[in-house]
Design a protein around this motif. Structure first.
Motif, PDB file in Angstrom:
ATOM      1  N   LYS B 309     -17.392  23.922 132.815  1.00 35.14           N
ATOM      2  CA  LYS B 309     -18.651  23.663 133.535  1.00 35.14           C
ATOM      3  C   LYS B 309     -19.041  22.191 133.387  1.00 35.14           C
ATOM      4  CE  LYS B 309     -20.378  28.411 133.103  1.00 35.14           C
ATOM      5  NZ  LYS B 309     -19.516  28.970 132.034  1.00 35.14           N
ATOM      6  N   GLU B 310     -18.833  21.656 132.188  1.00 36.15           N
ATOM      7  CA  GLU B 310     -19.215  20.266 131.943  1.00 36.15           C
ATOM      8  C   GLU B 310     -18.188  19.291 132.511  1.00 36.15           C
ATOM      9  OE1 GLU B 310     -20.734  20.178 127.774  1.00 36.15           O
ATOM     10  OE2 GLU B 310     -20.835  18.015 128.136  1.00 36.15           O
ATOM     11  N   ASP B 311     -16.909  19.507 132.154  1.00 40.97           N
ATOM     12  CA  ASP B 311     -15.876  18.530 132.516  1.00 40.97           C
ATOM     13  C   ASP B 311     -15.537  18.558 133.999  1.00 40.97           C
ATOM     14  OD1 ASP B 311     -15.861  18.104 129.859  1.00 40.97           O
ATOM     15  OD2 ASP B 311     -13.922  19.071 129.467  1.00 40.97           O
ATOM     16  N   ILE B 312     -15.364  19.740 134.527  1.00 37.22           N
ATOM     17  CA  ILE B 312     -14.895  19.819 135.914  1.00 37.22           C
ATOM     18  C   ILE B 312     -16.049  19.928 136.898  1.00 37.22           C
ATOM     19  CG2 ILE B 312     -13.447  21.143 137.534  1.00 37.22           C
ATOM     20  CD1 ILE B 312     -11.568  21.670 135.163  1.00 37.22           C
ATOM     21  N   VAL B 325     -25.777  27.759 129.398  1.00 36.52           N
ATOM     22  CA  VAL B 325     -25.027  27.874 130.654  1.00 36.52           C
ATOM     23  C   VAL B 325     -25.537  29.038 131.500  1.00 36.52           C
ATOM     24  CG1 VAL B 325     -22.914  26.759 129.834  1.00 36.52           C
ATOM     25  CG2 VAL B 325     -23.180  29.229 129.541  1.00 36.52           C
ATOM     26  N   VAL B 326     -26.176  30.021 130.838  1.00 33.47           N
ATOM     27  CA  VAL B 326     -26.775  31.122 131.594  1.00 33.47           C
ATOM     28  C   VAL B 326     -28.223  30.737 131.880  1.00 33.47           C
ATOM     29  CG1 VAL B 326     -27.304  33.585 131.632  1.00 33.47           C
ATOM     30  CG2 VAL B 326     -25.224  32.774 130.487  1.00 33.47           C
ATOM     31  N   CYS B 330     -28.484  25.508 135.288  1.00 29.62           N
ATOM     32  CA  CYS B 330     -27.023  25.440 135.332  1.00 29.62           C
ATOM     33  C   CYS B 330     -26.515  25.977 136.676  1.00 29.62           C
ATOM     34  CB  CYS B 330     -26.419  26.210 134.167  1.00 29.62           C
ATOM     35  SG  CYS B 330     -24.624  26.056 134.068  1.00 29.62           S
ATOM     36  N   ALA B 331     -27.092  27.089 137.142  1.00 37.71           N
ATOM     37  CA  ALA B 331     -26.701  27.655 138.445  1.00 37.71           C
ATOM     38  C   ALA B 331     -26.951  26.632 139.546  1.00 37.71           C
ATOM     39  CB  ALA B 331     -27.478  28.933 138.722  1.00 37.71           C
ATOM     40  N   ASN B 332     -28.071  25.950 139.431  1.00 39.11           N
ATOM     41  CA  ASN B 332     -28.439  24.929 140.414  1.00 39.11           C
ATOM     42  C   ASN B 332     -27.393  23.813 140.476  1.00 39.11           C
ATOM     43  OD1 ASN B 332     -29.748  22.628 141.625  1.00 39.11           O
ATOM     44  ND2 ASN B 332     -31.686  23.740 141.419  1.00 39.11           N
ATOM     45  N   GLU B 333     -27.069  23.261 139.315  1.00 36.10           N
ATOM     46  CA  GLU B 333     -26.096  22.162 139.286  1.00 36.10           C
ATOM     47  C   GLU B 333     -24.705  22.614 139.714  1.00 36.10           C
ATOM     48  OE1 GLU B 333     -26.221  19.617 135.789  1.00 36.10           O
ATOM     49  OE2 GLU B 333     -28.331  20.136 135.482  1.00 36.10           O
ATOM     50  N   MET B 334     -24.328  23.836 139.328  1.00 34.50           N
ATOM     51  CA  MET B 334     -23.003  24.349 139.706  1.00 34.50           C
ATOM     52  C   MET B 334     -22.864  24.452 141.231  1.00 34.50           C
ATOM     53  SD  MET B 334     -22.439  27.370 136.825  1.00 34.50           S
ATOM     54  CE  MET B 334     -20.974  28.138 137.547  1.00 34.50           C
ATOM     55  N   VAL B 348     -21.912  27.862 146.491  1.00 31.37           N
ATOM     56  CA  VAL B 348     -22.478  29.057 145.867  1.00 31.37           C
ATOM     57  C   VAL B 348     -22.125  29.035 144.389  1.00 31.37           C
ATOM     58  CG1 VAL B 348     -22.169  31.554 145.733  1.00 31.37           C
ATOM     59  CG2 VAL B 348     -22.385  30.465 147.953  1.00 31.37           C
ATOM     60  N   SER B 349     -23.013  29.520 143.520  1.00 30.19           N
ATOM     61  CA  SER B 349     -22.656  29.589 142.098  1.00 30.19           C
ATOM     62  C   SER B 349     -23.100  30.896 141.456  1.00 30.19           C
ATOM     63  CB  SER B 349     -23.283  28.423 141.343  1.00 30.19           C
ATOM     64  OG  SER B 349     -24.682  28.597 141.279  1.00 30.19           O
ATOM     65  N   PHE B 350     -22.338  31.301 140.469  1.00 32.78           N
ATOM     66  CA  PHE B 350     -22.657  32.492 139.673  1.00 32.78           C
ATOM     67  C   PHE B 350     -22.618  32.108 138.199  1.00 32.78           C
ATOM     68  CE2 PHE B 350     -20.711  34.150 143.469  1.00 32.78           C
ATOM     69  CZ  PHE B 350     -21.338  35.368 143.718  1.00 32.78           C
ATOM     70  N   THR B 351     -23.697  32.366 137.483  1.00 35.79           N
ATOM     71  CA  THR B 351     -23.613  32.288 136.025  1.00 35.79           C
ATOM     72  C   THR B 351     -24.418  33.442 135.458  1.00 35.79           C
ATOM     73  OG1 THR B 351     -23.890  30.903 134.063  1.00 35.79           O
ATOM     74  CG2 THR B 351     -25.517  30.589 135.813  1.00 35.79           C
ATOM     75  N   GLY B 352     -23.928  34.033 134.360  1.00 32.57           N
ATOM     76  CA  GLY B 352     -24.609  35.202 133.833  1.00 32.57           C
ATOM     77  C   GLY B 352     -23.862  35.821 132.671  1.00 32.57           C
ATOM     78  N   VAL B 353     -24.391  36.944 132.192  1.00 36.04           N
ATOM     79  CA  VAL B 353     -23.778  37.663 131.069  1.00 36.04           C
ATOM     80  C   VAL B 353     -23.260  39.010 131.574  1.00 36.04           C
ATOM     81  CG1 VAL B 353     -24.084  38.460 128.699  1.00 36.04           C
ATOM     82  CG2 VAL B 353     -25.532  36.612 129.586  1.00 36.04           C
ATOM     83  N   ALA B 354     -21.915  39.170 131.610  1.00 37.46           N
ATOM     84  CA  ALA B 354     -21.347  40.431 132.090  1.00 37.46           C
ATOM     85  C   ALA B 354     -21.366  41.488 130.991  1.00 37.46           C
ATOM     86  CB  ALA B 354     -19.913  40.204 132.573  1.00 37.46           C
ATOM     87  N   GLY B 355     -21.396  41.037 129.744  1.00 37.38           N
ATOM     88  CA  GLY B 355     -21.417  41.981 128.639  1.00 37.38           C
ATOM     89  C   GLY B 355     -20.027  42.366 128.197  1.00 37.38           C
ATOM     90  N   PRO B 356     -19.853  43.292 127.258  1.00 41.20           N
ATOM     91  CA  PRO B 356     -20.897  44.128 126.667  1.00 41.20           C
ATOM     92  C   PRO B 356     -21.792  43.395 125.655  1.00 41.20           C
ATOM     93  CG  PRO B 356     -18.765  44.642 125.683  1.00 41.20           C
ATOM     94  CD  PRO B 356     -18.512  43.629 126.751  1.00 41.20           C
ATOM     95  N   ASP B 357     -21.387  42.219 125.166  1.00 44.22           N
ATOM     96  CA  ASP B 357     -22.204  41.539 124.153  1.00 44.22           C
ATOM     97  C   ASP B 357     -23.144  40.519 124.791  1.00 44.22           C
ATOM     98  OD1 ASP B 357     -20.770  42.896 122.105  1.00 44.22           O
ATOM     99  OD2 ASP B 357     -19.120  41.482 122.404  1.00 44.22           O
TER     100      ASP B 357
END
Lengths: 415, 415
Positions: B309-312, B325-326, B330-334, B348-357
């Motif tokens: 996310k940072e480098d590329i 990052v969540v 971050c979604a905005n910049e991505m 379009v960007s997606f950032t989030g927590v898919a889980g289970p943790d």
């Protein structure tokens, strides 16, 4: 012994749900050597259910009823079956207890109609519900052996496996053990031809090929009275099989190619990145569907247009001009480049024609898969696949998993 | 009128295949107002098939037999049914002709047993097979109305639609027209509650909610004797429905969210790129599954690790440190960054927590979707989803499609 499966539920007759229980139970009973002669579905209607029960009991030794054990007034399987056997319904304390704790755990108020679910047919063996509330029953009546199980497959399947199967095997002194071998890159009919004499000659274990999702499985099933003896028989048969088709083997049990790859990468502590053209992220979305993907997957580029291949993935203009983007050299550069860009141990690339139209004069199904290993040496696998656009994409992803699993073994052997 | 469905095939009793025909036919018959009381499955066994036919004919007005019409010696449905009706089998010239041309087209030699497939029950109405060889039959016998159809769903379904349905409707002077409305972002039970009085009061058209794949459909079905009148009735009912739940509507018929998006992007002549974190390429692999994807999709980044996310993607270190990052920023910049990097009209960007943790102290299901439009203005949609890892990923992708479809309408309106 022969059996009939009788499903109860108006939602089945309205076509709202599929009768997957009949398929599941039929498969399971076939493995136990129990013949199934009839499947029937009737609605939540006492008269028609009684008539069907009567018919089934006249024809079969074992009648398995599924569905209609819930708490609502529609659910009348238990009442109808009890009347049919000339027995009454009694409260089962264990079942009542587990229903109560089900509600407690979820902090929900138990409504009175849920007590109804703890009623069982007098004199029946209660089949515990490991994943829901309604208990199952096994009744040996004068007319036949009768089994009642809940309709939801996620309740019925564990109940069959953990409760009914041992009961059906009980007394016979035999148990059943299965082993599943998984293959890729060989068709079901080729596998069957290669093993034909083994399959025909083998009675214990039996060898059953199963195809699905572009992979082939062999299920070896042994009847035995001793676990160690069973393992010895399975080992022996497996050895004979692998001698012939071992090159296509990749794993055991219910773990598919992609999950196997994810497990093996974790064990090898290697990270991966991918550059995907015609698969457009299908490989990386598969790999990230398993939890803990962040320990093996760094990231990837979906390089759909040629510009992206050149500008972002740094594929040389010369390569694109001379060989096109659907080429061995493009796959080679893509794999190297994504590996460097994402600083991963392994770089993978996909380039090809998904169709339906040709591209650069190359037919749909022309595919190149590149793998740049931890030593930065690149191998490119050319493929000619057939089928629909989606089938070509999915098969390419599976081939890549299979190649990577083989490479992982090789890398492991050389380090 | 009431009906029974009687499937013939040992492969069903062995659990090798699912009886999807029973579900399909039940749904179709329900729409025609024909009640189905029983489904039965029997093997390829003359005695048991005759017994089941006898029972079904005694109970029902219409008996539909499926399967067992093929060329091999196992296939005995036709012979058994003919004997049951006291009729003989005769060659049907049209059927024989279409079998012959089937082989000719494929440059294959027709084997003698294939002639058997052209035999039909004397005095029956032949149901043409549009997608295979074995013809179907409709027989009005003394005992009941009997239908015979082939087992493969890809042959049975067109035969029902094009041959049997008109026959069943014939004489009644009525035809049936359906319209399917598709919704997203509203649950089936909420939709039903919102429309309860309409659903209850409405008899022509009827309104039937159907849920599946996280989307909800409403099927409006009208019986009529005049097509224009039917359209008027459907328009009227649709208007009443959309007044209440129109904000969740996104399209008609059998086209799902992702395909609808792909169609709308093509029409708008806009290109798209995507930066995906926890979805790992699920969005881009979906979008590229339709042919001609190259005209709308440029490419994407699967940015799984923070470094990527940072480098590329050039997300600022400050954003990652301050919000994680969540996060919305971050979604905005991505979204902005991927749009610039790939030179596309939309990012379009997606950032989030898919889980289970949990991650960064954020619960699984915490999701941010960014959309950078043709004017480079970014909108970020925060979501809190529930369910399994895969369910969260799939739902996030669907939400993104739904947001994009709405944005496309808005962009279109302002240009």
């Amino acid at each position: 012994m022969n059996a009939e499966i009788l499903a109860v539920g108006s939602e089945l007759l309205l076509g709202q749900i599929l009768n997957t229980n009949a398929q599941y139970l039929s498969k399971q009973l076939a493995e136990l050597g129990i013949d199934v002669y009839v499947h029937t579905v009737v609605g939540d209607n006492e008269k028609r259910l009684t008539e069907s029960l009567e018919l089934a009991a006249n024809r079969a030794d074992l009648v398995i009823l599924t569905g209609g054990l819930g708490p609502t007034k529609d659910d009348l399987t238990k009442e109808t079956a009890a009347t049919f056997c000339g027995r009454s319904l009694v409260h089962d304390e264990d079942a009542l207890h587990s229903i109560e704790s089900y509600f407690e755990k979820r902090n929900r108020q138990m409504t009175p109609n849920n007590r109804k679910q703890a009623l069982v047919i007098e004199g029946s063996t209660v089949l515990k519900n490991h994943t829901g509330m309604a208990p199952g029953m096994y009744v040996e009546s004068e007319k036949c052996k009768l089994v009642l199980m809940p309709g939801p497959p996620r309740e019925l399947q564990p109940m069959f496996e953990l409760e009914l199967k041992p009961l059906l095997l009980d007394g016979s002194g035999t148990a059943i053990t299965s082993r599943v071998l998984r293959y890729f890159g060989i068709g079901e009919s080729q596998l069957e031809t290669d093993l034909e004499d083994l399959i025909d000659a083998q009675t214990n274990p039996t060898i059953a090929p199963l195809a699905g999702n572009g992979e082939v499985k062999l299920r070896l099933t042994v009847k035995h009275s001793d676990e160690a003896e069973a393992e010895r028989l399975l080992d022996e048969t497996e050895a004979a099989i692998q001698k012939r088709v071992g090159e296509f083997f990749y794993g055991y049990g219910e773990i598919g190619l992609m999950e196997q790859l994810s497990i093996q990468l974790k064990e090898a502590k290697l990270t991966l990145s991918a550059a995907e053209s015609f698969t457009g992220g299908l490989f990386t979305s598969g790999l990230t569907s398993y939890k803990g993907a962040s320990s093996i997957f760094v990231g990837g580029i979906s390089a759909y247009s040629s510009d992206v291949k050149e500008d972002i993935l740094q594929v040389s203009n010369e390569t694109i001009k001379q060989s096109g983007v659907v080429s061995e050299s493009c796959a080679n550069e893509m794999a190297s480049s994504v590996q460097k860009m994402f600083k991963s141990n392994i770089g993978v690339s996909f380039t090809g024609v998904a169709g339906p139209d040709p591209q650069e004069g190359k037919e749909p199904g022309t595919v190149f898969i590149g793998i740049s290993g931890p030593d930065s040496n690149v191998t490119v696998h050319p493929l000619q696949l057939s089928g629909s656009r989606q089938a070509i994409r999915e098969r390419a992803v599976k081939y890549c998993c299979f190649y990577l699993l083989n490479e992982l073994k090789r890398w492991h052997a050389t380090t």
